[in-house]
Design a protein around this motif. Structure first.
Motif, mmCIF file in Angstrom:
data_model
loop_
_atom_site.group_PDB
_atom_site.id
_atom_site.type_symbol
_atom_site.label_atom_id
_atom_site.label_comp_id
_atom_site.label_asym_id
_atom_site.label_seq_id
_atom_site.Cartn_x
_atom_site.Cartn_y
_atom_site.Cartn_z
ATOM 1 N N SER A 101 69.072 84.020 -4.066
ATOM 2 C CA SER A 101 68.739 82.698 -3.593
ATOM 3 C C SER A 101 67.795 82.847 -2.244
ATOM 4 N N ILE A 102 68.351 83.810 -1.431
ATOM 5 C CA ILE A 102 67.434 83.955 -0.148
ATOM 6 C C ILE A 102 66.040 84.424 -0.510
ATOM 7 N N VAL A 103 65.729 85.333 -1.300
ATOM 8 C CA VAL A 103 64.548 85.659 -1.798
ATOM 9 C C VAL A 103 63.600 84.561 -2.279
ATOM 10 N N GLU A 104 64.564 83.795 -3.165
ATOM 11 C CA GLU A 104 63.651 82.727 -3.479
ATOM 12 C C GLU A 104 63.208 81.657 -2.467
ATOM 13 N N GLU A 105 64.253 81.327 -1.742
ATOM 14 C CA GLU A 105 63.819 80.408 -0.509
ATOM 15 C C GLU A 105 62.572 81.066 0.343
ATOM 16 N N TYR A 106 62.762 82.268 0.499
ATOM 17 C CA TYR A 106 61.779 82.881 1.366
ATOM 18 C C TYR A 106 60.193 82.955 0.596
ATOM 19 N N LEU A 107 60.436 83.194 -0.670
ATOM 20 C CA LEU A 107 58.885 83.491 -1.412
ATOM 21 C C LEU A 107 58.397 81.923 -1.581
ATOM 22 N N ILE A 108 59.189 80.866 -1.574
ATOM 23 C CA ILE A 108 58.765 79.400 -1.640
ATOM 24 C C ILE A 108 58.171 79.196 -0.452
ATOM 25 N N ALA A 109 58.812 79.574 0.889
ATOM 26 C CA ALA A 109 58.339 78.920 2.078
ATOM 27 C C ALA A 109 57.109 80.135 2.607
ATOM 28 N N HIS A 110 56.929 81.124 1.998
ATOM 29 C CA HIS A 110 55.751 81.873 2.310
ATOM 30 C C HIS A 110 55.014 82.475 1.044
ATOM 31 N N PRO A 111 54.193 81.494 0.420
ATOM 32 C CA PRO A 111 53.465 81.840 -0.668
ATOM 33 C C PRO A 111 52.493 83.085 -0.582
ATOM 34 N N ASP A 112 52.352 83.540 0.559
ATOM 35 C CA ASP A 112 50.984 84.686 0.743
ATOM 36 C C ASP A 112 51.964 85.878 0.613
ATOM 37 N N VAL A 113 53.260 85.964 0.396
ATOM 38 C CA VAL A 113 54.112 87.203 0.217
ATOM 39 C C VAL A 113 54.266 87.375 -1.264
ATOM 40 N N CYS A 114 53.790 88.722 -1.715
ATOM 41 C CA CYS A 114 53.992 89.009 -2.947
ATOM 42 C C CYS A 114 53.200 87.946 -3.909
ATOM 43 N N PRO A 115 51.947 87.948 -3.624
ATOM 44 C CA PRO A 115 51.109 86.705 -4.254
ATOM 45 C C PRO A 115 50.682 87.026 -5.979
#
Length: 160
Positions: free
Chosen positions: A146-160
């Motif tokens: 859940s933490i990873v999902e939220e982080y990736l949604i908030a940071h679309p430039d991470v692991c694009p």
């Protein structure tokens, strides 16, 4: 005693490739950064982080146990599959020989993914497990995803 197997499916709103890369490929650096209350650090003790590597996942003060050591068995970047075998932790005490885990990241058809988790607990002879023992690991896994999902949604430039 027989192996105890648990299967879980977690749905995320990010692509399977992004989740796989964030957790498996970049996890040793990313997870302690974005989830410091859950993971203090991930140290590579042997190897370079890929198949055959041994890593130690360290937990913050106050966690029920200080660390888990695991051996990476599979990192399949094409099929988005990760397998590891936890073999040492204070958590094991007199109950567990090893914990084998498999993570498979699949497309959910709506731009997100389904992470299929299989956990196999290999108990020591005579060990007893109750439902509470099983809930702890399941809740921890859900929290990290859940933490990873939220982080990736908030940071679309991470692991694009």
């Amino acid at each position: 005693m027989d192996v105890i197997t648990a299967n879980h499916e977690l749905k995320a709103k990010v692509s399977p490739k992004r989740m796989f890369e964030a957790i498996v490929i970049h996890g040793p650096k990313l997870l302690p950064k974005i989830a410091p209350r859950a993971i203090k650090s991930i140290d590579i003790l042997q190897g370079h982080g890929g198949v055959g590597s041994i890593r130690q996942i360290n937990f913050p003060n106050g966690a029920p146990f200080p660390y888990i050591r695991e051996k990476v068995d599979v990192v399949d970047t094409e099929n988005l599959v990760f397998k590891a075998r936890a073999f040492e932790s204070r958590m094991f005490a007199d109950k567990i020989e090893a914990i084998h885990s498999t993570q498979k990241y699949e497309d959910s058809g709506d731009g997100g993914c389904i992470v299929k988790l299989t956990v196999e607990i290999h108990p020591k002879d005579g060990a007893e497990f109750n439902e509470e023992d099983r809930k702890v690991g399941k809740a921890f896994g859900r929290e990290i995803f859940s933490i990873v999902e939220e982080y990736l949604i908030a940071h679309p430039d991470v692991c694009p």
